[in-house]
Design a protein around this motif. Sequence first.
Motif, PDB file in Angstrom:
ATOM      1  N   MET A  19       0.846  -1.173   0.000  1.00 40.19           N
ATOM      2  CA  MET A  19       0.000   0.000   0.000  1.00 40.19           C
ATOM      3  C   MET A  19       0.896   1.241   0.000  1.00 40.19           C
ATOM      4  O   MET A  19       1.880   1.298   0.725  1.00 40.19           O
ATOM      5  CB  MET A  19      -0.898  -0.020   1.230  1.00 40.19           C
ATOM      6  CG  MET A  19      -1.840   1.129   1.303  1.00 40.19           C
ATOM      7  SD  MET A  19      -3.012   1.036   2.664  1.00 40.19           S
ATOM      8  CE  MET A  19      -3.612  -0.624   2.532  1.00 40.19           C
ATOM      9  N   THR A  20       0.547   2.228  -0.803  1.00 38.21           N
ATOM     10  CA  THR A  20       1.306   3.466  -0.886  1.00 38.21           C
ATOM     11  C   THR A  20       0.534   4.579  -0.200  1.00 38.21           C
ATOM     12  O   THR A  20      -0.652   4.783  -0.461  1.00 38.21           O
ATOM     13  CB  THR A  20       1.538   3.850  -2.359  1.00 38.21           C
ATOM     14  OG1 THR A  20       2.188   2.770  -3.020  1.00 38.21           O
ATOM     15  CG2 THR A  20       2.383   5.096  -2.468  1.00 38.21           C
ATOM     16  N   TRP A  21       1.209   5.286   0.680  1.00 46.30           N
ATOM     17  CA  TRP A  21       0.591   6.397   1.410  1.00 46.30           C
ATOM     18  C   TRP A  21       1.058   7.719   0.815  1.00 46.30           C
ATOM     19  O   TRP A  21       2.230   7.875   0.484  1.00 46.30           O
ATOM     20  CB  TRP A  21       0.965   6.327   2.882  1.00 46.30           C
ATOM     21  CG  TRP A  21       0.356   5.154   3.574  1.00 46.30           C
ATOM     22  CD1 TRP A  21       0.880   3.896   3.685  1.00 46.30           C
ATOM     23  CD2 TRP A  21      -0.905   5.116   4.233  1.00 46.30           C
ATOM     24  NE1 TRP A  21       0.015   3.087   4.375  1.00 46.30           N
ATOM     25  CE2 TRP A  21      -1.088   3.805   4.736  1.00 46.30           C
ATOM     26  CE3 TRP A  21      -1.910   6.051   4.454  1.00 46.30           C
ATOM     27  CZ2 TRP A  21      -2.220   3.419   5.437  1.00 46.30           C
ATOM     28  CZ3 TRP A  21      -3.033   5.672   5.158  1.00 46.30           C
ATOM     29  CH2 TRP A  21      -3.189   4.374   5.643  1.00 46.30           C
ATOM     30  N   GLN A  22       0.121   8.662   0.687  1.00 48.19           N
ATOM     31  CA  GLN A  22       0.445   9.990   0.162  1.00 48.19           C
ATOM     32  C   GLN A  22       0.269  11.008   1.277  1.00 48.19           C
ATOM     33  O   GLN A  22      -0.783  11.064   1.915  1.00 48.19           O
ATOM     34  CB  GLN A  22      -0.477  10.337  -1.007  1.00 48.19           C
ATOM     35  CG  GLN A  22      -0.206  11.707  -1.592  1.00 48.19           C
ATOM     36  CD  GLN A  22      -1.062  11.979  -2.820  1.00 48.19           C
ATOM     37  OE1 GLN A  22      -1.249  11.117  -3.652  1.00 48.19           O
ATOM     38  NE2 GLN A  22      -1.565  13.200  -2.915  1.00 48.19           N
ATOM     39  N   GLN A  23       1.290  11.810   1.504  1.00 51.26           N
ATOM     40  CA  GLN A  23       1.186  12.867   2.505  1.00 51.26           C
ATOM     41  C   GLN A  23       0.252  13.954   1.985  1.00 51.26           C
ATOM     42  O   GLN A  23       0.364  14.372   0.833  1.00 51.26           O
ATOM     43  CB  GLN A  23       2.558  13.455   2.814  1.00 51.26           C
ATOM     44  CG  GLN A  23       3.483  12.486   3.497  1.00 51.26           C
ATOM     45  CD  GLN A  23       4.806  13.131   3.874  1.00 51.26           C
ATOM     46  OE1 GLN A  23       5.121  14.242   3.476  1.00 51.26           O
ATOM     47  NE2 GLN A  23       5.600  12.407   4.654  1.00 51.26           N
ATOM     48  N   ILE A  24      -0.658  14.407   2.865  1.00 50.13           N
ATOM     49  CA  ILE A  24      -1.629  15.427   2.469  1.00 50.13           C
ATOM     50  C   ILE A  24      -1.313  16.771   3.120  1.00 50.13           C
ATOM     51  O   ILE A  24      -1.206  17.783   2.449  1.00 50.13           O
ATOM     52  CB  ILE A  24      -3.065  14.998   2.828  1.00 50.13           C
ATOM     53  CG1 ILE A  24      -3.400  13.645   2.196  1.00 50.13           C
ATOM     54  CG2 ILE A  24      -4.071  16.066   2.408  1.00 50.13           C
ATOM     55  CD1 ILE A  24      -3.355  13.608   0.690  1.00 50.13           C
ATOM     56  N   CYS A  25      -1.207  16.790   4.446  1.00 47.21           N
ATOM     57  CA  CYS A  25      -0.958  18.038   5.156  1.00 47.21           C
ATOM     58  C   CYS A  25      -0.486  17.730   6.568  1.00 47.21           C
ATOM     59  O   CYS A  25      -0.598  16.595   7.036  1.00 47.21           O
ATOM     60  CB  CYS A  25      -2.218  18.912   5.205  1.00 47.21           C
ATOM     61  SG  CYS A  25      -3.603  18.169   6.111  1.00 47.21           S
TER      62      CYS A  25
ATOM     63  N   ASP B 109       3.916  11.068  12.447  1.00 46.72           N
ATOM     64  CA  ASP B 109       4.879  12.168  12.668  1.00 46.72           C
ATOM     65  C   ASP B 109       4.240  13.523  12.404  1.00 46.72           C
ATOM     66  O   ASP B 109       4.824  14.380  11.746  1.00 46.72           O
ATOM     67  CB  ASP B 109       6.127  11.980  11.807  1.00 46.72           C
ATOM     68  CG  ASP B 109       6.877  10.713  12.138  1.00 46.72           C
ATOM     69  OD1 ASP B 109       6.858  10.306  13.322  1.00 46.72           O
ATOM     70  OD2 ASP B 109       7.473  10.110  11.214  1.00 46.72           O
ATOM     71  N   ASN B 110       3.012  13.692  12.889  1.00 49.60           N
ATOM     72  CA  ASN B 110       2.244  14.938  12.759  1.00 49.60           C
ATOM     73  C   ASN B 110       1.873  15.284  11.324  1.00 49.60           C
ATOM     74  O   ASN B 110       1.553  16.410  10.996  1.00 49.60           O
ATOM     75  CB  ASN B 110       2.984  16.112  13.411  1.00 49.60           C
ATOM     76  CG  ASN B 110       2.032  17.222  13.792  1.00 49.60           C
ATOM     77  OD1 ASN B 110       0.953  16.985  14.329  1.00 49.60           O
ATOM     78  ND2 ASN B 110       2.415  18.456  13.521  1.00 49.60           N
ATOM     79  N   VAL B 111       1.906  14.290  10.422  1.00 50.24           N
ATOM     80  CA  VAL B 111       1.515  14.468   9.029  1.00 50.24           C
ATOM     81  C   VAL B 111       0.355  13.535   8.734  1.00 50.24           C
ATOM     82  O   VAL B 111       0.385  12.357   9.109  1.00 50.24           O
ATOM     83  CB  VAL B 111       2.684  14.184   8.065  1.00 50.24           C
ATOM     84  CG1 VAL B 111       2.236  14.231   6.619  1.00 50.24           C
ATOM     85  CG2 VAL B 111       3.812  15.182   8.306  1.00 50.24           C
ATOM     86  N   VAL B 112      -0.684  14.059   8.094  1.00 50.99           N
ATOM     87  CA  VAL B 112      -1.839  13.245   7.699  1.00 50.99           C
ATOM     88  C   VAL B 112      -1.557  12.635   6.334  1.00 50.99           C
ATOM     89  O   VAL B 112      -1.144  13.325   5.417  1.00 50.99           O
ATOM     90  CB  VAL B 112      -3.125  14.094   7.654  1.00 50.99           C
ATOM     91  CG1 VAL B 112      -4.311  13.250   7.238  1.00 50.99           C
ATOM     92  CG2 VAL B 112      -3.382  14.744   9.016  1.00 50.99           C
ATOM     93  N   GLU B 113      -1.778  11.317   6.253  1.00 47.08           N
ATOM     94  CA  GLU B 113      -1.530  10.574   5.022  1.00 47.08           C
ATOM     95  C   GLU B 113      -2.782   9.792   4.628  1.00 47.08           C
ATOM     96  O   GLU B 113      -3.513   9.326   5.485  1.00 47.08           O
ATOM     97  CB  GLU B 113      -0.379   9.586   5.203  1.00 47.08           C
ATOM     98  CG  GLU B 113       0.932  10.232   5.578  1.00 47.08           C
ATOM     99  CD  GLU B 113       2.028   9.219   5.827  1.00 47.08           C
ATOM    100  OE1 GLU B 113       3.194   9.573   5.579  1.00 47.08           O
ATOM    101  OE2 GLU B 113       1.743   8.088   6.258  1.00 47.08           O
ATOM    102  N   VAL B 114      -2.986   9.657   3.322  1.00 48.38           N
ATOM    103  CA  VAL B 114      -4.100   8.868   2.777  1.00 48.38           C
ATOM    104  C   VAL B 114      -3.509   7.806   1.865  1.00 48.38           C
ATOM    105  O   VAL B 114      -2.573   8.071   1.106  1.00 48.38           O
ATOM    106  CB  VAL B 114      -5.095   9.766   1.997  1.00 48.38           C
ATOM    107  CG1 VAL B 114      -6.175   8.942   1.334  1.00 48.38           C
ATOM    108  CG2 VAL B 114      -5.715  10.808   2.929  1.00 48.38           C
ATOM    109  N   ALA B 115      -4.075   6.592   1.954  1.00 48.13           N
ATOM    110  CA  ALA B 115      -3.593   5.485   1.131  1.00 48.13           C
ATOM    111  C   ALA B 115      -4.103   5.646  -0.295  1.00 48.13           C
ATOM    112  O   ALA B 115      -5.276   5.956  -0.523  1.00 48.13           O
ATOM    113  CB  ALA B 115      -4.062   4.157   1.706  1.00 48.13           C
ATOM    114  N   LEU B 116      -3.222   5.400  -1.246  1.00 47.87           N
ATOM    115  CA  LEU B 116      -3.625   5.424  -2.650  1.00 47.87           C
ATOM    116  C   LEU B 116      -4.505   4.198  -2.934  1.00 47.87           C
ATOM    117  O   LEU B 116      -4.182   3.100  -2.496  1.00 47.87           O
ATOM    118  CB  LEU B 116      -2.404   5.387  -3.563  1.00 47.87           C
ATOM    119  CG  LEU B 116      -1.564   6.650  -3.585  1.00 47.87           C
ATOM    120  CD1 LEU B 116      -0.253   6.406  -4.309  1.00 47.87           C
ATOM    121  CD2 LEU B 116      -2.325   7.778  -4.239  1.00 47.87           C
ATOM    122  N   PRO B 117      -5.599   4.418  -3.639  1.00 53.95           N
ATOM    123  CA  PRO B 117      -6.492   3.282  -3.961  1.00 53.95           C
ATOM    124  C   PRO B 117      -5.867   2.343  -4.991  1.00 53.95           C
ATOM    125  O   PRO B 117      -4.970   2.687  -5.685  1.00 53.95           O
ATOM    126  CB  PRO B 117      -7.729   3.940  -4.523  1.00 53.95           C
ATOM    127  CG  PRO B 117      -7.457   5.385  -4.644  1.00 53.95           C
ATOM    128  CD  PRO B 117      -6.116   5.670  -4.056  1.00 53.95           C
TER     129      PRO B 117
END
Length: 107
Positions: A1-7, A99-107
């Motif tokens: 699974m790949t996670w993308q940093q959002i904010c 680490d205080n960063v919100v990440e969402v998994a790539l579908p």
Amino acid sequence: MTWQQICELDVLAPEDGVPALVGEHPVALFRTRDDQLFAVGNIDPFCGAGVISRGIVGDRGGEPVVASPMLKQAFSLRTGECLDDPDKSLPTYRVRERDNVVEVALP
């Protein structure tokens, strides 16, 4: 699974939404008052506009929801199901804070 940093987490104020593009998917990211994170599709299935991130976050019978700013239908932040019309729903995405960063998994 790949996670993308959002904010950064601090950018995501409780009960405010943030729009993001995860891969090619428009996503609405939310943080509730009790610091739970949710990510659902940002496209309102009733009108086709990318507005869910501007919706009103609340609670319906213990279920965290976002109400569309257009026609006010409530969507579960957990499942994406429309509580007013079970034939409509939003996609949901895995979300985490690291680490205080919100990440969402790539579908």
